[in-house]
Design a protein around this motif. Structure first.
Motif, PDB file in Angstrom:
ATOM      1  N   GLY A 139       0.901  -1.139  -0.146  1.00  0.00           N
ATOM      2  CA  GLY A 139      -0.014  -0.146   0.170  1.00  0.00           C
ATOM      3  C   GLY A 139       0.733   1.156   0.014  1.00  0.00           C
ATOM      4  N   ALA A 140       2.021   1.332   0.714  1.00  0.00           N
ATOM      5  CA  ALA A 140       2.806   2.562   0.848  1.00  0.00           C
ATOM      6  C   ALA A 140       3.141   3.179  -0.418  1.00  0.00           C
ATOM      7  N   GLN A 141       3.572   2.209  -1.461  1.00  0.00           N
ATOM      8  CA  GLN A 141       4.083   2.817  -2.792  1.00  0.00           C
ATOM      9  C   GLN A 141       2.806   3.653  -3.587  1.00  0.00           C
ATOM     10  N   TYR A 142       1.608   3.588  -2.990  1.00  0.00           N
ATOM     11  CA  TYR A 142       0.458   4.290  -3.725  1.00  0.00           C
ATOM     12  C   TYR A 142       0.038   5.411  -2.889  1.00  0.00           C
ATOM     13  N   ARG A 143       0.915   5.882  -1.937  1.00  0.00           N
ATOM     14  CA  ARG A 143       0.789   7.077  -1.182  1.00  0.00           C
ATOM     15  C   ARG A 143       0.416   8.283  -2.082  1.00  0.00           C
ATOM     16  N   GLY A 144      -1.028   8.878  -1.967  1.00  0.00           N
ATOM     17  CA  GLY A 144      -1.029  10.087  -2.779  1.00  0.00           C
ATOM     18  C   GLY A 144      -1.339   9.551  -4.274  1.00  0.00           C
ATOM     19  N   LYS A 145      -1.879   8.537  -4.629  1.00  0.00           N
ATOM     20  CA  LYS A 145      -2.229   7.930  -5.628  1.00  0.00           C
ATOM     21  C   LYS A 145      -3.647   7.532  -5.795  1.00  0.00           C
ATOM     22  N   ASP A 146      -3.919   7.155  -6.887  1.00  0.00           N
ATOM     23  CA  ASP A 146      -5.474   6.535  -7.186  1.00  0.00           C
ATOM     24  C   ASP A 146      -5.428   4.978  -7.060  1.00  0.00           C
ATOM     25  N   VAL A 147      -6.449   4.460  -6.284  1.00  0.00           N
ATOM     26  CA  VAL A 147      -6.327   3.000  -6.153  1.00  0.00           C
ATOM     27  C   VAL A 147      -7.687   2.504  -6.291  1.00  0.00           C
ATOM     28  N   VAL A 148      -7.502   1.138  -6.764  1.00  0.00           N
ATOM     29  CA  VAL A 148      -9.169   0.618  -6.807  1.00  0.00           C
ATOM     30  C   VAL A 148      -8.959  -0.634  -5.849  1.00  0.00           C
ATOM     31  N   SER A 155     -12.236  -8.491   4.397  1.00  0.00           N
ATOM     32  CA  SER A 155     -11.027  -8.111   4.078  1.00  0.00           C
ATOM     33  C   SER A 155     -10.794  -6.861   3.116  1.00  0.00           C
ATOM     34  N   ALA A 156     -11.681  -6.976   2.010  1.00  0.00           N
ATOM     35  CA  ALA A 156     -11.694  -5.513   1.272  1.00  0.00           C
ATOM     36  C   ALA A 156     -11.923  -4.561   2.011  1.00  0.00           C
ATOM     37  N   VAL A 157     -12.951  -4.344   3.003  1.00  0.00           N
ATOM     38  CA  VAL A 157     -13.553  -3.441   3.809  1.00  0.00           C
ATOM     39  C   VAL A 157     -12.189  -2.767   4.946  1.00  0.00           C
ATOM     40  N   GLU A 158     -11.860  -3.761   5.422  1.00  0.00           N
ATOM     41  CA  GLU A 158     -10.762  -3.522   6.613  1.00  0.00           C
ATOM     42  C   GLU A 158      -9.447  -2.733   5.966  1.00  0.00           C
ATOM     43  N   GLU A 159      -8.988  -3.683   4.656  1.00  0.00           N
ATOM     44  CA  GLU A 159      -7.857  -3.095   4.061  1.00  0.00           C
ATOM     45  C   GLU A 159      -8.004  -1.978   3.254  1.00  0.00           C
ATOM     46  N   SER A 160      -9.388  -1.537   2.935  1.00  0.00           N
ATOM     47  CA  SER A 160      -9.653  -0.290   2.184  1.00  0.00           C
ATOM     48  C   SER A 160      -9.659   0.907   3.016  1.00  0.00           C
ATOM     49  N   ILE A 161     -10.215   0.672   4.388  1.00  0.00           N
ATOM     50  CA  ILE A 161      -9.932   1.712   5.380  1.00  0.00           C
ATOM     51  C   ILE A 161      -8.610   2.228   5.663  1.00  0.00           C
ATOM     52  N   TYR A 162      -7.598   1.426   5.599  1.00  0.00           N
ATOM     53  CA  TYR A 162      -6.040   1.363   5.762  1.00  0.00           C
ATOM     54  C   TYR A 162      -5.645   2.439   4.307  1.00  0.00           C
ATOM     55  N   LEU A 163      -5.956   1.860   3.517  1.00  0.00           N
ATOM     56  CA  LEU A 163      -5.621   2.325   2.102  1.00  0.00           C
ATOM     57  C   LEU A 163      -6.182   3.882   1.986  1.00  0.00           C
ATOM     58  N   ALA A 164      -7.372   3.940   2.342  1.00  0.00           N
ATOM     59  CA  ALA A 164      -7.996   5.218   2.258  1.00  0.00           C
ATOM     60  C   ALA A 164      -7.399   6.514   2.895  1.00  0.00           C
ATOM     61  N   GLY A 165      -6.721   6.024   4.105  1.00  0.00           N
ATOM     62  CA  GLY A 165      -5.942   6.913   4.867  1.00  0.00           C
ATOM     63  C   GLY A 165      -4.660   7.253   4.189  1.00  0.00           C
ATOM     64  N   LEU A 170      -9.753   6.547  -3.585  1.00  0.00           N
ATOM     65  CA  LEU A 170     -10.159   4.799  -3.566  1.00  0.00           C
ATOM     66  C   LEU A 170     -11.335   4.690  -4.116  1.00  0.00           C
ATOM     67  N   THR A 171     -11.443   3.695  -5.026  1.00  0.00           N
ATOM     68  CA  THR A 171     -12.469   3.502  -5.674  1.00  0.00           C
ATOM     69  C   THR A 171     -12.831   1.928  -5.399  1.00  0.00           C
ATOM     70  N   ILE A 172     -13.994   1.538  -5.041  1.00  0.00           N
ATOM     71  CA  ILE A 172     -14.331   0.240  -4.495  1.00  0.00           C
ATOM     72  C   ILE A 172     -15.268  -0.506  -5.512  1.00  0.00           C
ATOM     73  N   VAL A 173     -14.883  -1.495  -6.182  1.00  0.00           N
ATOM     74  CA  VAL A 173     -15.835  -2.141  -7.077  1.00  0.00           C
ATOM     75  C   VAL A 173     -16.021  -3.722  -6.591  1.00  0.00           C
ATOM     76  N   THR A 174     -17.415  -4.095  -6.483  1.00  0.00           N
ATOM     77  CA  THR A 174     -17.682  -5.231  -5.770  1.00  0.00           C
ATOM     78  C   THR A 174     -18.757  -5.551  -6.511  1.00  0.00           C
ATOM     79  N   MET A 175     -19.029  -7.331  -6.336  1.00  0.00           N
ATOM     80  CA  MET A 175     -19.783  -8.051  -7.138  1.00  0.00           C
ATOM     81  C   MET A 175     -21.537  -7.816  -6.763  1.00  0.00           C
ATOM     82  N   CYS A 230      -6.313   4.231 -12.751  1.00  0.00           N
ATOM     83  CA  CYS A 230      -5.774   4.074 -11.367  1.00  0.00           C
ATOM     84  C   CYS A 230      -4.297   3.724 -11.624  1.00  0.00           C
ATOM     85  N   ASP A 231      -3.634   3.722 -10.399  1.00  0.00           N
ATOM     86  CA  ASP A 231      -2.432   3.492 -10.266  1.00  0.00           C
ATOM     87  C   ASP A 231      -2.060   1.973  -9.948  1.00  0.00           C
ATOM     88  N   GLY A 232      -2.975   1.479  -9.279  1.00  0.00           N
ATOM     89  CA  GLY A 232      -2.894   0.254  -8.438  1.00  0.00           C
ATOM     90  C   GLY A 232      -4.388  -0.479  -8.071  1.00  0.00           C
TER      91      GLY A 232
END
Length: 308
Positions: A139-148, A155-165, A170-175, A230-232
């Motif tokens: 995650g650290a390599q995408y600091r200040g960038k756009d991520v999906v 897992s998706a939600v917990e890690e998204s909270i971390y990434l959004a910080g 941050l864009t979340i795409v879910t089935m 996105c970048d990642g």
């Protein structure tokens, strides 16, 4: 040939807990894992529901578990198990490295699961270089960038909270929709840089030399198609079992998980299983540890009976 009372295949919470209980039952115990001890929890930023710790970083908890296992005297080796040969009272555990073979009276399989993939265009090309399955690792390599983030479970939600910080957008795409703990979903939705697209099929990862975006389509009647640059990308679409090396033992169900009874025994005497690899309803660190304790207790009694 090295001989043990109990060999545990897998060094996650289930395997490490099993090693502690086995050693304390006076079993000569070996844990085998091809990766660092801790299993999937080393890729988790925060674990908030493991009793006694409040909130703890997954890698930190993994270290504590491994250190505990070492303190009681369990042996550990980095090995890739390719086969378990059942010869009745003796089991042979075959490893890839140097064709090493161990003998043991009992085996506990605790190999857990691995991240499931989408298997769509562009995934293989960008895997590990734009597409990741571990936010705490990459995650650290995408600091200040756009991520999906792809997925809407815990897992998706917990890690998204971390990434959004740390990311810009941050864009979340879910089935389906977000299906994690309601409090976590509410926290994520309230973050100002987060957009959620529920009920979507991911079609393609874009970019030739590097990842440039994600194309997806609504599963609703309008079938609206969108592309997000996105970048990642981080994929969290579930897990699949890692017990293919047990296929010849006849202990797997149709999904590839190991079938056990309440005592963690398989249909093969002397072969036990624990943790996320078994057929079960709830896969959590706490339940994995419980499985490991039960498996080691049952395996120890089995070995004692063999000793006469």
């Amino acid at each position: 040939m090295d001989k043990y009372d109990v060999i545990i295949v897998g060094g996650g919470p289930a395997g490490l807990t099993a090693s502690i209980y086995a050693v304390r039952a006076n079993m000569k115990t070996l844990v085998l894992d091809k990766l660092a001890p801790g299993g999937q929890i080393i890729n988790t930023n925060e674990i908030a529901n493991y009793t006694g710790f409040g909130t703890i970083n997954g890698a930190e908890l993994a270290i504590k578990m491994f250190e505990h296992s070492q303190e009681v005297g369990a042996e550990f080796d980095y090995k890739t198990v390719t086969e378990i040969i059942d010869e009745g009272d003796v089991k042979k555990v075959v490893c890839l490295e140097d064709d090493t073979v161990y003998e043991t009276s009992a085996v506990i399989i605790a190999t857990g699961t691995r991240p499931r993939r989408l298997h769509i265009p562009g995934e293989d090309a960008h895997a590990g270089a734009g597409i990741s399955w571990c936010a705490i690792c990459d995650g650290a390599q995408y600091r200040g960038k756009d991520v999906v983030v792809i997925g809407g479970g815990n897992s998706a939600v917990e890690e998204s909270i971390y990434l959004a910080g740390i990311v810009n957008k941050l864009t979340i795409v879910t089935m389906f929709d977000l299906t994690a703990d309601p409090s976590a979903c509410d926290k994520l939705r309230a973050m100002p840089n987060v957009t959620v697209y529920p009920y979507q099929d991911v079609l393609e990862f874009l970019g030739t030399d590097k990842l440039e975006g994600v194309r997806f389509k609504s599963t609703k009647e309008d079938a609206t198609e969108r592309t997000v640059t996105c970048d990642g990308v981080f994929e969290y679409i579930g897990l699949e079992p890692t017990a293919s090396f047990c296929a010849d033992l006849g202990i797997l169900d149709r999904t590839g998980c190991i079938v056990t009874d309440a005592a963690m025994q398989t249909s093969r005497p002397g072969i036990f299983a624990a943790g996320d690899i078994i057929v079960k309803g709830l896969r959590q660190v706490a339940t994995a540890c419980g499985d490991g304790a039960i498996a080691a207790n049952t395996a120890s009694k089995y070995v004692e009976k063999l000793r006469g």
